[in-house]
Design a protein around this motif. Structure first.
Motif, short mmCIF file in Angstrom:
data_model
loop_
_atom_site.label_atom_id
_atom_site.label_comp_id
_atom_site.label_asym_id
_atom_site.label_seq_id
_atom_site.Cartn_x
_atom_site.Cartn_y
_atom_site.Cartn_z
N ALA A 209 56.35 31.92 29.34
CA ALA A 209 56.05 30.92 30.37
C ALA A 209 56.91 31.17 31.60
N ASP A 210 56.26 31.40 32.75
CA ASP A 210 57.04 31.59 33.98
C ASP A 210 57.61 30.25 34.46
N HIS A 211 58.50 30.33 35.43
CA HIS A 211 59.27 29.14 35.83
C HIS A 211 58.41 28.01 36.39
N THR A 212 57.22 28.33 36.92
CA THR A 212 56.38 27.27 37.49
C THR A 212 55.79 26.36 36.42
N LYS A 213 55.86 26.79 35.15
CA LYS A 213 55.34 25.96 34.06
C LYS A 213 56.27 24.80 33.73
N TRP A 214 57.54 24.90 34.17
CA TRP A 214 58.50 23.84 33.86
C TRP A 214 58.13 22.55 34.60
N GLY A 215 58.08 21.45 33.88
CA GLY A 215 57.74 20.17 34.48
C GLY A 215 56.26 19.90 34.56
N THR A 216 55.43 20.90 34.26
CA THR A 216 53.98 20.70 34.21
C THR A 216 53.60 20.20 32.82
N VAL A 217 52.75 19.18 32.78
CA VAL A 217 52.36 18.58 31.49
C VAL A 217 50.84 18.56 31.39
N GLY A 218 50.31 19.28 30.42
CA GLY A 218 48.89 19.24 30.14
C GLY A 218 48.55 18.08 29.22
N LEU A 219 47.29 17.87 29.02
CA LEU A 219 46.82 16.71 28.26
C LEU A 219 47.28 16.72 26.80
N SER A 220 47.32 17.91 26.21
CA SER A 220 47.57 18.00 24.77
C SER A 220 48.77 18.89 24.45
N THR A 221 49.60 18.43 23.52
CA THR A 221 50.79 19.18 23.11
C THR A 221 50.43 20.21 22.04
N ILE A 222 50.93 21.42 22.23
CA ILE A 222 50.74 22.49 21.25
C ILE A 222 51.89 22.51 20.25
N ALA A 223 53.10 22.43 20.78
CA ALA A 223 54.30 22.50 19.93
C ALA A 223 55.47 21.87 20.66
N ARG A 224 56.48 21.49 19.92
CA ARG A 224 57.71 20.99 20.52
C ARG A 224 58.51 22.17 21.06
N LEU A 225 59.39 21.90 22.01
CA LEU A 225 60.26 22.96 22.52
C LEU A 225 61.08 23.56 21.39
N SER A 226 61.53 22.73 20.48
CA SER A 226 62.38 23.20 19.38
C SER A 226 61.63 24.07 18.37
N ASP A 227 60.30 24.11 18.45
CA ASP A 227 59.53 24.97 17.56
C ASP A 227 59.61 26.43 17.97
N ALA A 228 59.99 26.70 19.21
CA ALA A 228 60.02 28.08 19.72
C ALA A 228 61.27 28.80 19.25
N ASP A 229 61.08 29.91 18.55
CA ASP A 229 62.22 30.75 18.18
C ASP A 229 62.77 31.46 19.41
N VAL A 230 61.86 31.85 20.32
CA VAL A 230 62.26 32.52 21.56
C VAL A 230 61.36 32.01 22.69
N LEU A 231 61.95 31.76 23.85
CA LEU A 231 61.20 31.47 25.07
C LEU A 231 61.56 32.54 26.09
N VAL A 232 60.55 33.27 26.55
CA VAL A 232 60.76 34.29 27.58
C VAL A 232 60.21 33.74 28.89
N THR A 233 61.09 33.58 29.87
CA THR A 233 60.72 33.06 31.18
C THR A 233 61.31 33.97 32.25
N ASP A 234 61.37 33.51 33.50
CA ASP A 234 61.90 34.34 34.57
C ASP A 234 63.05 33.66 35.28
N SER A 235 63.73 34.42 36.12
CA SER A 235 64.96 33.95 36.76
C SER A 235 64.73 32.89 37.82
N GLY A 236 63.46 32.58 38.12
CA GLY A 236 63.17 31.50 39.05
C GLY A 236 63.41 30.12 38.46
N LEU A 237 63.62 30.07 37.16
CA LEU A 237 63.88 28.79 36.50
C LEU A 237 65.23 28.23 36.92
#
Length: 262
Positions: A209-237
């Motif tokens: 997920a690139d940095h622009t995804k932070w703070g964006t909320v879609g209608l339906s949840t896929i998983a909790r943040l804590s479910d992710a073993d790894v999150l790969v994003t970019d330095s714009g976060l």
């Protein structure tokens, strides 16, 4: 260049790429950091952009708005390439991986064609096509089937049943948004159901997920943040977002699109 012309040029870039960074605009237009921040302030006051730490993004969309694959593919291309390159290093030869639909995961697929003896399960027509064109006899591709969404994902009961019958080592998941309250989200209810089935079928979850995804909320949840073993994003976060995410996900990797991959 007059201020009005520069602001229009900045707005064009935001609309084309989904977001801009102050540092990049300073280099491009040859003006001061303060000048660019004033330009962004003017555009934000007019409701044309949303200011974020270190830059600006498109104005937040509703929770059910779902851009098509072509529209999303032109946004944050450098960030997606850097994220995909780094995520590909997490995939070992001879493993079974699931790859969800999306433009970041589609970018990743081009790198995964270099990994030998993979079995790839995907609900994306676009991603399956990448592997089909690579024509590698040592790679097995499983396309789930299902109903096609605007993002070229195959979803619904056919896709869900196909995924639930499988077990994979790793899921590489693209998302529409992420937040501490809602977790990883998508605007499409049926796509969320299929993605949740993929999460359940995988031993490990890697979110791209690139940095622009932070703070964006879609209608339906896929998983909790804590479910992710790894999150790969970019330095714009931003720093605060990094802190919040680091407290939740197993490992946070932020790549710099301006630096070559090692």
């Amino acid at each position: 260049m007059l201020a009005q012309q520069r602001q229009q040029a900045i707005l064009d870039r935001v609309q084309q790429h989904g977001g801009v960074r102050v540092a990049d605009l300073v280099r491009e237009f040859g003006v001061s950091d303060m000048t660019i921040r004033r330009d962004l302030e003017v555009l934000a006051d007019r409701g044309l952009v949303s200011k974020v730490h270190g830059g600006a993004t498109t104005v937040g969309a509703g929770s059910t708005e779902e851009p098509g694959f072509a529209a999303k593919s032109v946004r944050q291309r450098e960030e997606k390439e850097a994220i995909a390159r780094r995520a590909a290093r997490l995939v070992r030869p001879g493993t079974a991986v699931a790859v969800s639909a999306g433009t970041t995961t589609w970018t990743l697929a081009h790198h995964l064609t270099d990994v030998p003896e993979l079995t790839v399960v995907t609900n994306s027509i676009q991603i399956a096509d990448v592997f089909y064109r690579a024509s590698r006899a040592d790679q097995t591709i499983v396309l789930t089937g299902g109903i096609r969404t605007p993002s070229d994902a195959l979803v619904g009961p056919v896709a869900v049943n196909a995924v639930r019958a499988l077990n994979v080592d790793l899921l590489l998941l693209g998302v529409h948004g992420m937040s501490t309250r809602a977790g990883f989200t998508t605007p499409n209810l049926m796509e969320a159901e299929t993605d949740r089935a993929m999460v359940g079928a995988a031993r490990r979850l890697v979110v791209l997920a690139d940095h622009t995804k932070w703070g964006t909320v879609g209608l339906s949840t896929i998983a909790r943040l804590s479910d992710a073993d790894v999150l790969v994003t970019d330095s714009g976060l931003g720093d605060e977002a990094r802190k919040q995410l680091a407290d939740e996900v197993g490992e946070l990797i932020a790549v710099d699109p301006d630096e070559a991959d090692e």
